[in-house]
Design an enzyme around this catalytic site. Structure first.
Site, short mmCIF file in Angstrom:
data_model
loop_
_atom_site.label_atom_id
_atom_site.label_comp_id
_atom_site.label_asym_id
_atom_site.label_seq_id
_atom_site.Cartn_x
_atom_site.Cartn_y
_atom_site.Cartn_z
CG HIS A 156 -1.62 -1.50 1.45
ND1 HIS A 156 -3.37 -1.49 0.66
CD2 HIS A 156 -1.31 -2.56 1.55
CE1 HIS A 156 -3.02 -3.37 1.28
NE2 HIS A 156 -2.47 -3.13 1.66
CB SER A 277 12.55 22.52 -15.28
OG SER A 277 11.50 23.98 -15.46
CE LYS A 283 11.40 19.46 -10.68
NZ LYS A 283 10.62 19.49 -11.33
CD GLU A 290 8.36 12.53 -15.25
OE1 GLU A 290 7.65 13.16 -15.85
OE2 GLU A 290 9.79 12.67 -15.26
#
Ligand code: ARG
Length: 463
Positions: A156, A277, A283, A290
């Site tokens: 979980h 970024s 960043k 991803e």
């Protein structure tokens, strides 16, 4: 009209029809398979006396020339030629003249395209398998270095029990191992040549399908010509197997995204596999992970697309089946690049052992060990011990510390039956290494898993 099939037609094709009907813009990818198939077909036609020795040689050297033209980028692909099969044949006629017109004897584009596409799928199957073996090897190397590295195992997405990092990574190795085995099964199941099925009903020529099948590397010719031209199971098998690999990869990629965040800090992805970024100078983004996760959507889509195309299609060949290719090409190229990039990223990733260990000290993850201790050493039933340890966890929470940080007197205060050795089982190392059951997370069990996988990998790599 001057199409190869134009004998019965008075009028020329509409430009719109040509644009709509053509597959050459994408099936040109099949040129290698198409030329290989045609060369072997020509040899067979010579063996059975349909081509003379000279005609056969002309055809083969002509096909070699076409091959070279395509490789060199000199071949002009034209929409008017419809597909790769007719484009190559037309060029062959231009190059060698009349004898080229005999090549299509005892063959149809239906068995030709089934053959080309099947060989393409089988070749991609092999390439994907090799990459998976490479990936498993990379993961095994990481595992070997981390059989003692403790991290909080989760269910979980909540801290649950201590495990080794190797144990977690090995779970992926076993998934990818099954993916390899699945591809091998697919390969063997589909390794039957459609060539010689002709349009769909076979042919009156005395062809030698065993010769072409074995020359092309198949197990045997397919047993039913109608099935031979109608079946696209082999493409669906590959699309499904790729979907499974993509699904496994997306789960792993999701963990890499989580692990590389400040919240986890379990890993650091190298600069060469990270992006920045355009606005936030601070960043460092895990774009690669991803995208690995994101590719899964289109890959599932490709599987469903071909399943849907084939649904309710009557036998034998129908033009709908031309829609089989782009989906498959897309899944193959995307999974191949995904696997390459995943391997590249993993070879450079830093594993932050200390962070993992630090995080393993949050969440009372040795609570189960204390409950098991009360059962095994004190003789309390598991349900009761679960309740007692629950109270101890609540006590630790109230003190704002982990259960493992409590001193033994505080623990005994919660239930006087608890003995002083209980303290030992709250230790993370002790907990992890106590899970010696077959397949468990103890160092001993994990080393056995590594040994098993290494042996399996050696066998597969030797083939
Ligand atoms: N371009 C076609 C395909 O990809 C080749 C087979 C065409 N056969 C036919 N009878 N029209 O499926």
């Amino acid at each position: 009209m001057n199409k190869p099939w134009g004998g019965r037609f008075k009028d020329d094709s509409s430009k719109l029809l040509e644009e709509f009907n053509a597959s050459i813009s994408f099936d040109k990818q099949l040129y290698k398979e198409d030329i290989f198939g045609s060369k072997v077909h020509a040899e067979m036609l010579y063996n059975i006396g349909i081509l003379t020795y000279e005609e056969k040689n002309n055809i083969i050297s002509g096909l070699n020339k076409v091959y070279q033209e395509i490789e060199d980028g000199d071949f002009v692909f034209k929409i008017q030629d419809e597909d790769i099969h007719m484009a190559i044949e037309k060029r062959l006629i231009q190059l060698i003249g009349e004898s080229a017109k005999k090549l299509h004897t005892a063959r149809s584009r239906n068995d030709q395209v089934a053959l080309d596409f099947k060989m393409y799928c089988l070749n991609q199957n092999k390439e994907i398998r090799l990459l998976l073996l490479n990936l498993i090897e990379t993961l095994l190397d990481i595992s070997k270095n981390h059989t003692k590295t403790i991290m909080p195992g989760m269910t979980h997405l909540q801290h649950a029990q201590p495990i080794s990092f190797a144990f977690h990574i090995l779970a992926y190795c076993f998934m990818y191992m099954r993916d390899v085995e699945r591809l091998i099964d697919d390969y063997n199941r589909n390794n039957y040549s459609p060539l010689g099925s002709s349009a769909f009903a076979g042919t009156p020529y005395d062809i030698d399908r065993n010769f072409t099948s074995s020359k092309l590397g198949f197990n045997s010719p397919c047993y039913n010509a109608c099935d031979g031209v109608s079946d696209r199971d082999f493409a669906l098998d590959l699309l499904y197997s790729i979907s499974m690999i993509a699904m496994h990869t997306s789960r792993f990629a999701e963990e890499l995204v989580l692990w590389s965040s400040y919240e986890f800090k379990f890993i650091t992805i190298s600069d060469s596999f990270s992006t920045g970024s355009s606005i936030m100078p601070n960043k460092k983004n895990p774009d690669v992970a991803e995208l690995l996760r994101g590719k899964t959507g289109r890959i599932y889509g490709n599987l469903v697309s071909l399943l849907t195309t084939l649904k309710a299609l009557p036998l034998a060949y129908n033009k709908d089946m031309q829609e089989d290719k782009e989906a498959l090409f897309d899944s193959c190229s995307n999974i191949i690049l995904s696997l390459k990039v995943l391997i590249g990223m993993l070879k450079e990733v830093t594993i932050n052992k200390d962070e993992m260990f630090k995080k393993a000290q949050i969440g009372h993850i040795t609570a189960t060990d204390l409950a098991d201790f009360l059962v095994q050493k004190v003789g309390i039933s598991f349900r009761e011990s679960h309740h007692i340890v629950g109270k101890i966890v609540a006590y630790a929470e109230s003190k704002n510390c982990d259960i493992s940080a409590l001193n033994i007197d505080e623990i005994i205060k919660q239930d006087s039956r608890i003995t002083r050795e209980a303290k030992e089982v709250l230790d993370l190392n002790y907990s992890m290494n106590s899970r010696k059951s077959f397949g468990g997370t103890s160092e001993e069990s994990v080393k056995y898993q590594i040994e098993f996988l290494s042996k399996w990998l050696n066998e597969k790599q030797a083939r």
